[in-house]
Each structure stands twice: as structure tokens, then as C-alpha cells.
Design a protein around this motif. Structure first.
Motif, PDB file in Angstrom:
ATOM      1  N   GLY A  43       0.916  -1.114  -0.043  1.00 52.57           N
ATOM      2  CA  GLY A  43      -0.130  -0.047   0.086  1.00 52.57           C
ATOM      3  C   GLY A  43       0.966   1.197   0.199  1.00 52.57           C
ATOM      4  N   VAL A  44       1.612   1.404  -0.968  1.00 58.72           N
ATOM      5  CA  VAL A  44       2.644   2.786  -1.046  1.00 58.72           C
ATOM      6  C   VAL A  44       2.107   3.827  -1.551  1.00 58.72           C
ATOM      7  CG1 VAL A  44       3.536   1.777  -3.276  1.00 58.72           C
ATOM      8  CG2 VAL A  44       4.977   3.199  -1.729  1.00 58.72           C
ATOM      9  N   GLY A  72       8.389  -1.102  -1.916  1.00 59.85           N
ATOM     10  CA  GLY A  72       6.882  -0.729  -1.717  1.00 59.85           C
ATOM     11  C   GLY A  72       6.065  -1.492  -3.001  1.00 59.85           C
ATOM     12  N   VAL A  73       4.772  -1.958  -2.346  1.00 59.13           N
ATOM     13  CA  VAL A  73       4.058  -2.730  -3.224  1.00 59.13           C
ATOM     14  C   VAL A  73       3.002  -1.988  -3.497  1.00 59.13           C
ATOM     15  CG1 VAL A  73       2.946  -5.110  -3.586  1.00 59.13           C
ATOM     16  CG2 VAL A  73       4.898  -4.743  -2.435  1.00 59.13           C
ATOM     17  N   THR A  74       2.431  -1.540  -4.881  1.00 63.29           N
ATOM     18  CA  THR A  74       1.061  -0.806  -4.894  1.00 63.29           C
ATOM     19  C   THR A  74      -0.078  -1.621  -4.736  1.00 63.29           C
ATOM     20  OG1 THR A  74       0.815  -1.531  -7.290  1.00 63.29           O
ATOM     21  CG2 THR A  74       2.597  -0.002  -6.905  1.00 63.29           C
ATOM     22  N   GLY A  75      -1.380  -1.149  -4.803  1.00 61.20           N
ATOM     23  CA  GLY A  75      -2.483  -1.738  -5.019  1.00 61.20           C
ATOM     24  C   GLY A  75      -2.824  -2.343  -6.309  1.00 61.20           C
ATOM     25  N   ARG A  76      -4.085  -2.146  -6.443  1.00 59.67           N
ATOM     26  CA  ARG A  76      -4.625  -2.725  -7.979  1.00 59.67           C
ATOM     27  C   ARG A  76      -4.161  -1.786  -9.121  1.00 59.67           C
ATOM     28  NH1 ARG A  76     -10.820  -2.828  -6.430  1.00 59.67           N
ATOM     29  NH2 ARG A  76     -10.365  -0.792  -5.509  1.00 59.67           N
ATOM     30  N   SER A  77      -3.659  -0.795  -9.008  1.00 53.77           N
ATOM     31  CA  SER A  77      -3.196   0.020 -10.129  1.00 53.77           C
ATOM     32  C   SER A  77      -1.699   0.177 -10.096  1.00 53.77           C
ATOM     33  CB  SER A  77      -3.683   1.526 -10.011  1.00 53.77           C
ATOM     34  OG  SER A  77      -3.026   2.460 -10.764  1.00 53.77           O
ATOM     35  N   ALA A  78      -1.033   0.360 -11.293  1.00 56.60           N
ATOM     36  CA  ALA A  78       0.166   0.421 -11.387  1.00 56.60           C
ATOM     37  C   ALA A  78       0.888   1.996 -11.385  1.00 56.60           C
ATOM     38  CB  ALA A  78       0.876  -0.234 -12.591  1.00 56.60           C
ATOM     39  N   VAL A 131      15.554  -9.997   4.542  1.00 54.03           N
ATOM     40  CA  VAL A 131      14.137  -9.134   4.774  1.00 54.03           C
ATOM     41  C   VAL A 131      13.583  -9.683   5.998  1.00 54.03           C
ATOM     42  CG1 VAL A 131      12.049  -8.363   3.855  1.00 54.03           C
ATOM     43  CG2 VAL A 131      14.055  -8.732   2.199  1.00 54.03           C
ATOM     44  N   HIS A 132      13.150  -8.661   6.782  1.00 56.41           N
ATOM     45  CA  HIS A 132      12.750  -9.069   8.370  1.00 56.41           C
ATOM     46  C   HIS A 132      11.188  -8.611   8.575  1.00 56.41           C
ATOM     47  CE1 HIS A 132      16.901 -10.063   9.327  1.00 56.41           C
ATOM     48  NE2 HIS A 132      17.351  -8.978   8.704  1.00 56.41           N
ATOM     49  N   LEU A 133      10.473  -7.948   7.825  1.00 56.23           N
ATOM     50  CA  LEU A 133       9.447  -7.353   8.088  1.00 56.23           C
ATOM     51  C   LEU A 133       8.652  -6.793   6.910  1.00 56.23           C
ATOM     52  CD1 LEU A 133       9.152  -4.136   8.548  1.00 56.23           C
ATOM     53  CD2 LEU A 133      10.586  -4.652  10.538  1.00 56.23           C
ATOM     54  N   ALA A 134       7.292  -6.870   7.009  1.00 56.04           N
ATOM     55  CA  ALA A 134       6.281  -6.164   6.011  1.00 56.04           C
ATOM     56  C   ALA A 134       5.520  -5.236   6.826  1.00 56.04           C
ATOM     57  CB  ALA A 134       5.614  -7.278   5.164  1.00 56.04           C
ATOM     58  N   SER A 135       5.056  -4.315   6.481  1.00 53.31           N
ATOM     59  CA  SER A 135       4.209  -3.520   6.797  1.00 53.31           C
ATOM     60  C   SER A 135       3.131  -3.041   5.807  1.00 53.31           C
ATOM     61  CB  SER A 135       4.661  -2.081   7.403  1.00 53.31           C
ATOM     62  OG  SER A 135       5.606  -1.435   6.286  1.00 53.31           O
ATOM     63  N   THR A 137      -0.229  -0.191   4.719  1.00 54.58           N
ATOM     64  CA  THR A 137      -1.301   0.628   4.722  1.00 54.58           C
ATOM     65  C   THR A 137      -2.043   0.490   3.560  1.00 54.58           C
ATOM     66  OG1 THR A 137       0.317   2.261   3.567  1.00 54.58           O
ATOM     67  CG2 THR A 137      -0.008   2.318   6.220  1.00 54.58           C
ATOM     68  N   ILE A 138      -3.177  -0.398   3.658  1.00 59.05           N
ATOM     69  CA  ILE A 138      -4.057  -0.785   2.453  1.00 59.05           C
ATOM     70  C   ILE A 138      -5.415  -0.206   2.532  1.00 59.05           C
ATOM     71  CG2 ILE A 138      -2.635  -2.938   2.032  1.00 59.05           C
ATOM     72  CD1 ILE A 138      -4.426  -4.464   3.515  1.00 59.05           C
ATOM     73  N   THR A 139      -5.687   0.501   3.736  1.00 59.96           N
ATOM     74  CA  THR A 139      -6.893   1.094   4.044  1.00 59.96           C
ATOM     75  C   THR A 139      -8.021   0.202   4.697  1.00 59.96           C
ATOM     76  OG1 THR A 139      -8.160   0.980   2.253  1.00 59.96           O
ATOM     77  CG2 THR A 139      -6.744   2.854   2.229  1.00 59.96           C
ATOM     78  N   GLU A 140      -9.193   0.397   5.441  1.00 59.06           N
ATOM     79  CA  GLU A 140      -9.819  -0.423   6.054  1.00 59.06           C
ATOM     80  C   GLU A 140     -10.355  -1.382   5.016  1.00 59.06           C
ATOM     81  OE1 GLU A 140     -10.324   3.703   8.448  1.00 59.06           O
ATOM     82  OE2 GLU A 140      -9.850   3.034   6.198  1.00 59.06           O
ATOM     83  N   LYS A 141     -10.774  -0.960   3.692  1.00 58.23           N
ATOM     84  CA  LYS A 141     -11.392  -1.617   2.774  1.00 58.23           C
ATOM     85  C   LYS A 141     -10.487  -2.914   2.120  1.00 58.23           C
ATOM     86  CE  LYS A 141     -11.105   1.312  -0.998  1.00 58.23           C
ATOM     87  NZ  LYS A 141     -11.690   2.542  -1.686  1.00 58.23           N
ATOM     88  N   GLY A 142      -9.159  -2.608   2.468  1.00 58.65           N
ATOM     89  CA  GLY A 142      -8.276  -3.728   2.105  1.00 58.65           C
ATOM     90  C   GLY A 142      -8.352  -5.029   2.648  1.00 58.65           C
ATOM     91  N   TYR A 143      -9.025  -4.997   3.786  1.00 63.15           N
ATOM     92  CA  TYR A 143      -8.843  -6.245   4.786  1.00 63.15           C
ATOM     93  C   TYR A 143     -10.429  -7.132   4.201  1.00 63.15           C
ATOM     94  CZ  TYR A 143      -4.966  -4.137   6.900  1.00 63.15           C
ATOM     95  OH  TYR A 143      -3.901  -3.472   7.231  1.00 63.15           O
ATOM     96  N   PRO A 144     -10.229  -8.093   3.685  1.00 65.49           N
ATOM     97  CA  PRO A 144     -11.555  -8.705   3.251  1.00 65.49           C
ATOM     98  C   PRO A 144     -12.235  -9.530   4.461  1.00 65.49           C
ATOM     99  CG  PRO A 144      -9.492 -10.055   2.698  1.00 65.49           C
ATOM    100  CD  PRO A 144      -9.000  -8.790   3.244  1.00 65.49           C
ATOM    101  N   ARG A 145     -12.971  -8.726   5.037  1.00 61.23           N
ATOM    102  CA  ARG A 145     -13.749  -9.407   6.086  1.00 61.23           C
ATOM    103  C   ARG A 145     -15.279  -9.460   5.815  1.00 61.23           C
ATOM    104  NH1 ARG A 145     -12.062  -6.027  11.128  1.00 61.23           N
ATOM    105  NH2 ARG A 145     -12.135  -4.155   9.542  1.00 61.23           N
ATOM    106  N   THR A 146     -16.089 -10.552   6.508  1.00 59.71           N
ATOM    107  CA  THR A 146     -17.388 -10.260   6.554  1.00 59.71           C
ATOM    108  C   THR A 146     -17.746  -9.237   7.516  1.00 59.71           C
ATOM    109  OG1 THR A 146     -17.546 -11.869   8.309  1.00 59.71           O
ATOM    110  CG2 THR A 146     -17.247 -12.792   6.043  1.00 59.71           C
ATOM    111  N   PRO A 147     -19.215  -8.975   7.615  1.00 62.38           N
ATOM    112  CA  PRO A 147     -19.463  -7.957   8.666  1.00 62.38           C
ATOM    113  C   PRO A 147     -19.143  -8.583  10.102  1.00 62.38           C
ATOM    114  CG  PRO A 147     -21.316  -8.326   7.110  1.00 62.38           C
ATOM    115  CD  PRO A 147     -20.165  -9.400   6.697  1.00 62.38           C
ATOM    116  N   GLN A 148     -19.087  -9.991  10.357  1.00 61.93           N
ATOM    117  CA  GLN A 148     -18.757 -10.367  11.443  1.00 61.93           C
ATOM    118  C   GLN A 148     -17.133 -10.279  11.879  1.00 61.93           C
ATOM    119  OE1 GLN A 148     -20.821 -11.985   9.198  1.00 61.93           O
ATOM    120  NE2 GLN A 148     -22.519 -10.965  10.277  1.00 61.93           N
ATOM    121  N   GLY A 149     -16.598 -10.055  10.894  1.00 61.36           N
ATOM    122  CA  GLY A 149     -14.932  -9.954  10.989  1.00 61.36           C
ATOM    123  C   GLY A 149     -14.183 -11.063  10.600  1.00 61.36           C
ATOM    124  N   SER A 150     -14.947 -12.045  10.113  1.00 62.38           N
ATOM    125  CA  SER A 150     -13.943 -13.311   9.644  1.00 62.38           C
ATOM    126  C   SER A 150     -13.529 -13.079   8.233  1.00 62.38           C
ATOM    127  CB  SER A 150     -14.989 -14.429   9.890  1.00 62.38           C
ATOM    128  OG  SER A 150     -15.999 -14.347   9.159  1.00 62.38           O
TER     129      SER A 150
END
Length: 500
Positions: A43-44, A72-78, A131-135, A137-150
Motif C-alpha cells: 500500500g505504497v 513498496g507494493v502498489t495496490g490494484r493500479s500500477a 528481509v525481516h518485516l512487512a508493513s 497501509t491498505i486502508t480499511e477496505k483492503g482487509y477482506p472481512r465479513t460483517p462479523q470480522g471473519s
């Protein structure tokens, strides 16, 4: 003596030296050529480039540790990769205070990958022992969750990433481009487990409650769906997911900002970001691997992020949303205009003092009322140009995190949060009307925009009831509370009368 350059030249390693000598320009704090890649960031976008990348470069400068260049890794767009590729990863941060402007060139971002064509490179990098870590910032909608959070296994993108993860686990070779950031991360972790098995850390920097735990749960669910038995054991023992709280106002970059920066730098910077002077980063001390010396760059590394996290999300982000929706409806283009308008700052104070502060435990050395005033002062910076529409986007994802927890807590205490009801109502009228008081259109930028429009459609009288019935946003304990429903309906009625 400075060499001659033209304003049509792009910022790059080749053009950097003379540009860095210009008045008002600083950086990079470390030599970009000396940095090796030690972390991956998903989410660069502008926020990462103005926040975590700055802290990481400052940490390298303070410690002399050059292991922390960023892939850095982009989202759906280049788009970001296309901006930064010709600039050798260099970009600048235009910092806009009320009475001063400065420009800093950044060199910590060493390469940008677009998953559509570079997924294999990202996987190799995540697996590398250096390489030791990843971070993230993909915004709230980047986390593919159901309304219950799963994990939303019904999502075609998630389903495709589960299939690709199975292929990675079976050793079947590269399974094509990833569909989601977490899918790509999980595949990279699978490859790391299959090769070195070295420990790792995943640092979520998005505005989610307990964001480290949320990210961990989704990555584990992906692994479980793919049948990753041994990898699950490794994830449990060798990979940590520190929670964080991040804060810096980063408005959308305008062409006017680019021209201003071009005049200062003498070069065109297509990847410019704009930010306020303030920045804050609270990081949970939960690492089994080396990490940048972020604490030497001003970050706070602590055992308990939660108290900071809740205060920021409820105080700053909820206030931001209130000003965005009320301001947009009343015709104000920017947050600074909204907070300076008659009555709106007082509405924000009522939200903070009457509804939010009673639900909070103050972070160490923090007076919450003073914190609220500092938030309004930051919002009033006229040089940022942070638009109400930008803050208003993705309301379906933001409301549960920013205000609904406060509402539930106040209702449990026997109080009806009137200002919280006003914020919810302002969002509803924003969705329903689609225009401001002057008749200008208001863009509904939301991942479930079609569903929201369908739910809102109908008479004004039933608007509050129809949208409160959207269980993807409003839990039953809140939506079915008669006094809260009445407060929202009354606020909706009043706002609709203001925006005919």
C-alpha cells in the motif's frame, strides 16, 4: 557551482545532487545507493510515503543502519510504480505548516512493485533472509472481512488467492498475480517457511482496532483455508503481528502542490506527497526479528498500543468524519473551511466532550480535552487543502471503527450520544442527497456504494430506519435501540431540511 537544470527534468538519482542544494530543500537523510532492502510495504500510497517511510529513513540516519531500504507494493493500479520508477524511487514530502513550507527529498523507498506483473518478485523478497518485516497501509477496505470480522471466503479475489496459496504450499511454482494484498503476503510467508523458516514481523498501520490481531487472524484464516498445517505452526511461533497507531494528515496532492514543489526543487516530482508538520507512530513492542530504530526517529515503542489507538480513532478520526460530512453537505470544500465555519467546531467539541471522552482512558501524559483542541487546531491549517470529500470516502468501512464503538459504550452506560447520532445522520444524508446545500454533486466513493444507494432509496421519512437496517454496518444492539434510532431520525430530519 550548481549545474544548470530545466524545470522539465524529473527528480532522480542523476538529478538529485544539484536539487538538494536549493534553498528550502533537504534530504535524503541517508544515501539511497547505500540502502539494502530489509522490508516490504504493502500500500505504497501517499500516507506511507509521508509517514512510515519518513520514520524508517530517519531511523537509518540516527542509527547508521542501512539495512532498511523499502520495497513498496502498489495496490490494484500500477500508477505509483509508474510515478516512482523513472525517479529511482525518489520522491519529496511538501510539509505545509500555517506559516511555512518545506520540501524534503526521500530515499528510503528503493523500488516499487505492481502485483499485476511483479508478484513473483514480491514473493522472493518476502522469503529473503535479509528481509525481516512487512508493513501495511491498505486502508480499511483492503482487509477482506465479513460483517462479523471473519475472512470473506465468498469473495472471488480471496478464493483465487487461496488457490494460489495452495499451489505455493505444494511447491507447484508461481501461481500468477495475487488478487489481494493479504493473499500476496500469505504466499510470501509460505515461501519463507518453505525456504529459510526465518522469523518475521507483519506491522499493520491501518486505522483498525487491534490492527495487528486483525491482520494475524486474516492471514491465519487464509492459511487454514489452504490447508497449511505446518505453516500454521510456524506462523504461531515465528511470526509476530505488532499493533500500531499512526497519525499524520496527508491530503491528496494537487497540481498546484506539484508546481510549488517544482519551483522549490527545480525538478518535476510526479510522486510528491503533501503533509502537515505533525506526525505520531505508536508501535507495539512485539518483534522476534531486527527492526529499524524507529524509536530513535520519534516513534513510541510500547507494550500497550491500545489506549493510544482507541483515543486517536475515536477523538481524531471521528471528529474528522463529522466535519467531513457536515462540511460537505453545507458546501465547504476543505476540512479547514469546515472547522472555521460557524457552529461546526462547536459541534466537534460536543462530540468529543459529551460522547467520546467519557468512553476513554487517557494515554499517559495526555489531557483528552487538550488533545481534542489540538486536533481542531491541526484541522484548521488552511495550507493543507484536505478536502471534505476525501475524508468522507469509504464511510461504510470507517463508521464502525470511528464512531459506532463510542455509541455502543454510551448506550451501555445509559446515555444517548446525541452528537454520535448527528455524525451517523450526516453520513446518511450525504449518501441519500448526493449534493450539497448549493446543489453541487457529492461523490459517494465507497466499496458498497450501490448497496448503500439501494438501501437509502425511498421517502425521506424512513431514511434513518432503512440505513440502520444495513447489518454490514450497524449491529443490532445499536440499530434496534429505540432512543438512539429516534435521535438519528431527528438529526436526519433536521439535516434534510437544511439541504433541500
Amino acid at each position: 557551482m550548481m549545474s544548470a537544470i530545466t524545470l522539465t527534468d524529473r527528480l532522480s538519482l542523476a538529478t538529485l545532487a544539484p536539487a538538494a542544494e536549493r534553498p528550502g530543500v533537504s534530504g535524503p537523510a541517508v544515501n539511497p545507493r547505500a540502502l539494502s532492502t530489509g522490508m516490504v510495504h504493502f500500500g505504497v500510497g501517499a500516507f506511507h510515503r509521508a509517514h512510515q517511510a519518513v520514520y524508517t529513513e530517519d531511523a537509518a540516519a540516527a542509527s547508521g543502519d542501512t539495512r532498511w531500504g523499502i520495497l513498496g507494493v502498489t495496490g490494484r493500479s500500477a500508477k505509483v510504480a509508474e510515478q516512482l520508477g523513472p525517479q529511482d524511487g525518489l520522491y519529496s514530502v511538501l510539509t505545509k505548516a500555517r506559516d511555512a513550507t518545506s520540501l524534503r527529498v526521500m530515499g528510503s523507498l528503493r523500488k516499487v512493485a505492481f502485483p499485476g506483473v511483479d508478484s513473483e518478485e514480491v514473493l522472493r523478497t518476502l522469503a529473503a533472509e535479509t528481509v525481516h518485516l512487512a508493513s501495511l497501509t491498505i486502508t480499511e477496505k483492503g482487509y477482506p472481512r465479513t460483517p462479523q470480522g471473519s475472512l470473506d471466503l465468498a469473495s472471488p479475489a480471496v478464493a483465487a488467492d487461496v488457490v494460489a496459496l495452495k499451489a505455493e504450499l505444494s511447491g507447484g511454482g508461481f501461481a500468477g498475480a495475487a488478487r489481494t494484498p493479504l493473499g500476496l503476503l500469505a504466499r510470501g510467508l509460505a515461501r519463507r517457511h518453505a525456504t529459510s523458516g526465518a522469523p518475521f514481523a507483519v506491522v499493520c498501520c491501518d486505522n483498525l482496532m487491534s490492527n495487528g490481531s486483525v491482520t494475524r487472524g486474516l492471514v491465519l484464516a487464509l492459511a487454514e483455508a489452504a490447508g497449511a498445517g505446518q505453516m500454521l505452526e510456524w506462523l504461531d511461533t515465528a511470526v509476530t503481528f505488532p499493533s500500531t497507531m499512526v497519525d499524520r494528515i496527508v491530503p491528496a496532492t494537487t497540481e498546484a502542490n506539484r508546481r510549488e514543489a517544482e519551483g522549490m526543487l527545480g525538478l518535476r516530482d510526479e510522486a510528491l506527497v503533501v503533509a502537515e508538520p505533525f506526525g505520531q507512530w505508536i508501535i507495539e513492542d512485539n518483534f522476534k526479528v531486527p527492526r529499524p530504530a524507529w524509536d530513535r526517529a520519534g516513534a513510541v515503542v510500547t507494550a500497550d498500543v491500545g489506549v493510544f489507538e482507541v483515543a486517536k480513532l475515536r477523538m481524531l478520526n471521528a471528529t474528522h468524519s463529522l466535519l467531513a460530512y457536515l462540511g460537505a453537505l453545507r458546501g465547504y470544500r476543505t476540512i479547514a473551511e469546515a472547522v472555521s465555519a460557524e457552529g461546526l467546531a462547536e459541534e466537534a467539541r460536543r462530540l468529543q466532550r459529551n460522547d467520546i471522552i467519557p468512553t476513554l482512558t487517557a494515554p499517559p501524559r495526555t489531557d483528552l480535552a487538550d488533545y481534542g483542541e489540538s486536533i481542531l487546531e491541526r484541522f484548521a491549517n488552511p495550507n493543507l487543502g484536505h478536502t471534505t470529500i476525501q475524508v468522507a470516502m469509504d464511510g461504510s468501512q470507517k463508521l464502525p471503527v470511528r464512531i459506532l464503538g463510542t455509541v455502543i459504550d454510551r448506550l451501555a452506560a445509559g446515555e444517548v450520544p446525541q452528537s454520535g447520532a448527528l455524525l451517523v445522520a450526516a453520513w446518511m444524508v450525504f449518501v441519500y442527497r448526493g449534493r450539497d446545500v448549493n446543489g453541487r454533486p457529492l461523490v459517494l466513493d465507497d466499496p458498497v456504494a450501490d448497496m448503500l444507494r439501494a438501501a437509502a432509496a425511498g421517502s425521506e421519512a424512513g431514511l434513518a430506519d432503512r440505513l440502520l437496517a444495513v447489518r454490514e454496518i450497524f449491529p443490532a444492539e445499536l440499530a434496534d435501540h429505540p432512543e438512539f434510532r429516534a435521535a438519528v431520525a431527528e438529526a436526519v430530519r433536521q439535516l434534510l431540511s437544511e439541504v433541500p
